[in-house]
Design an enzyme around this catalytic site. Sequence first.
Site, PDB file in Angstrom:
ATOM      1  N   TYR A   1      38.750 -63.271 -57.977  1.00  0.00           N
ATOM      2  CA  TYR A   1      38.162 -63.946 -59.136  1.00  0.00           C
ATOM      3  C   TYR A   1      39.112 -63.888 -60.330  1.00  0.00           C
ATOM      4  CZ  TYR A   1      34.516 -65.514 -62.339  1.00  0.00           C
ATOM      5  OH  TYR A   1      33.779 -66.219 -63.254  1.00  0.00           O
TER       6      TYR A   1
ATOM      7  N   ASP B   1      29.059 -65.797 -60.018  1.00  0.00           N
ATOM      8  CA  ASP B   1      30.154 -64.883 -60.353  1.00  0.00           C
ATOM      9  C   ASP B   1      29.626 -63.591 -60.966  1.00  0.00           C
ATOM     10  OD1 ASP B   1      31.978 -66.802 -59.531  1.00  0.00           O
ATOM     11  OD2 ASP B   1      32.143 -67.684 -61.530  1.00  0.00           O
TER      12      ASP B   1
END
Length: 825
Positions: free
Chosen positions: A299, A71
């Site tokens: 996200y 991420d």
Amino acid sequence: MVDSSMGHIRDLPSSAKEIPAKYKKEPWANLGINVDDRYDPLYVVPAGKKKIVTKLKKELKDADELILATDEDREGEAISWHLTELLKPKVPVKRMVFREITEEAIKNALENFRDIDMNLVHAQETRRILDRLAGYTISPLLWKKIAPGLSAGRVQSVAVGFLVARERERMKFKSATYFDLKAQLSKEKNKKNKFTGDLTHLNGKRLASGKDFDENTGKLKKPDSVVLLHKEDSEKLRDLLNEAEWTVTNIDVKTQKRNPAPPFITSTLQQEANRKFGFSARDTMSIAQKLYENGLITYMRTDSMNLSSQAINAARNEVEKQYGEEYLFKRVRNYGKSKGAQEAHEAIRPAGSSFVHPEKSGLSGRQFKLYDLIWKRTIATQMAEAKLEFTNVTITAKKDDTEADFRSGGKKILFPGYFRAYVEGSDDPDAALENQENFLPEMKMDESIDLHDLESISHETKPPARYTEATLVKELESRGVGRPSTYATIISTIQDRGYAQKDGNTLVPTYTAFAVTELLEKHFPEIVDSKFTSSLEDKLDQIANGKYDPVKYLDDYYKGKDGLKEKVDQREDKIDPQEARLLDLPIEGLNGMQVHVGRYGPYVKGEIDGEEVTTSLPVDLDPGELSAKKIKELIEAEKEGPISVGNHPETGEPIFVLSGRFGPYVQLGEVSDDNKKPKRVSLLKGMKPDDVDFDLAVSLLELPRNLGEHPETGKVVKAGVGRYGPYVVHDGNFKSLKKDDDVLSIELDRAVELLKEKSKGRKGSSTIAELGDHPETDKPVKVMTGRYGPYLKYGKKNISLPKGTEPEKVSMGDAVRLIDEKGKK
């Protein structure tokens, strides 16, 4: 080859067992941080990650390059760095980033590699070290001075402090009662189109309302500036105005526009999901993670409200398709980054260049609800403003020398705009949603109005509301404490540690929370100071931007002139454990009575006839419900001792109705050397001690009741009550009773019928209790029973319960320990 590290593969040691032998004698070993050498962290591979590391190293041997696809936030960047440090790749290393799992996003990421951002890595590492220093320095002090197992934290302690401060306000609060009048009115005696009017002014002076009373005294702040109506006053005024003439004396019409709320960031998604669906912050993040993994949303850990041009185009196309061009905002609307946003992410939105409609997503249940919420909020950002018309009419009632003004309000939606898609929820449960209309008939100045009914209404001022998860997240964010990505963990931790418990949707601080907060406020005030904690966050942001030295930051915090270590060393011997466990609650009239926190829970202490009496507080009695009167009753009851409701017809032993830490119960016989554990049975839900007579007490003591033999197996069927309520059991198979079943009167036929009902799980299995999600992994944990006896179901794993364990009494804490033991084995 694509594989996952399953999150972090290295971390600071979590126990002494994980510290390598060569470091065990170092003075800083227990911290896992070399505080004497630039705060160098000691990273280890946790036992549960060793197989993953071995597998990744093996796969890397056959690879031509290593692509890191973690991420794009501080945690993700740190994971990438840890992977390179541990795997030591001899092939080229590339860092790819994407914010949604779609073909378009992945292809774009593969064409735009970058290097690992070491500033983000340093920020994450500094935050991790900081939290370790705070927790490992303060927590042992709490163990010594208050109770074992407690913890303190840089953000956690501030959050608990907020809960305690609000509860103190509620405990100090003095309610006040005031009256006003509500009129049912109409034009021309039209009974079908009645509307209401509320009394606002009497003879030109404003009527007192809740905001005019002092919270700590219950008295008016400025008594000369308002009119306070008591019950008798309001009733006399009502009778007088029933004979009055009612006339329109003022009409005010205003048109306003409403703009949609910004797209979701982590914190606002948690707040809205809590308001609208009652989801906990942890649940929201767990559901959002699944939506992200399935390529449906971008996200979900972000504090940026920015939407990409791709997202804006997709949203605008969806608005035209679903609602038509007139509902499209005339220009692009974008909200940019929120204040202090750290990452380069977008807001949380549906993924891709065209959004999947919720009804076509294939989702159901909680995943559908959350995706539908995100979809609607995103679409609404590109929709036209809502146009509303507000009408306020003043109607004056005159009789003799009395003149009373009543206000009627109307709201009309001239154009719904984004209301068609989405209306934001409110933290005020009494607040109406913006898209609710309230129509008033057309009225003219000096027009006569007819009165149908006039009612005297009593009002009582309310204490400030307790925090919900939504309002606590909002408070933390507004104070700059913590980061949105950490809020779910923080709120779960303060509940798991016993600092707060849920009452409906609200968070209620415990006695332990008061004790810990009082100790920190007195001796380490900066730990619970939101401004101090917020300033630490600002410096972490500067580290992430490469503008601040992390070593200097840690040194100032830990070893500086007013550093944490210095303060703990200076204060530790000055803190008296007895004083730390004595609570300073804002309760009037204690007269020497005291409230303490002990190793086995909270208790009260007082003196009666020169004798000191101590008694435990019931587990369901919160600090906010405690009063001097209640404490005195508990102490007197302890002094007098139990009163028997009669002797058991079979054993001849006295039966007592008592109250303990876990609530009221009936007990057979007295505690003695020969009878150290007399039989006890808790009262059923809804029962009060005063309701229990002799016959009911005897019936309760019969539990678990033997109902007879099962017609198919010949084995005994019983009915009883456990941690999760009434149940029937046969051959280890538990079944909860339905709402209409009574455990004291249920018969064998009904029990057999219930036991035949199918339950989810492996063949022959049934659920005894759903404990919720595991506090660390978010996997569901259930207590089950099957053909081989009771067991835990943890995700897809089944873990047998130890022999002798009563399955209906297993708690989440018990389950977590068993799961940990199984993992270590």
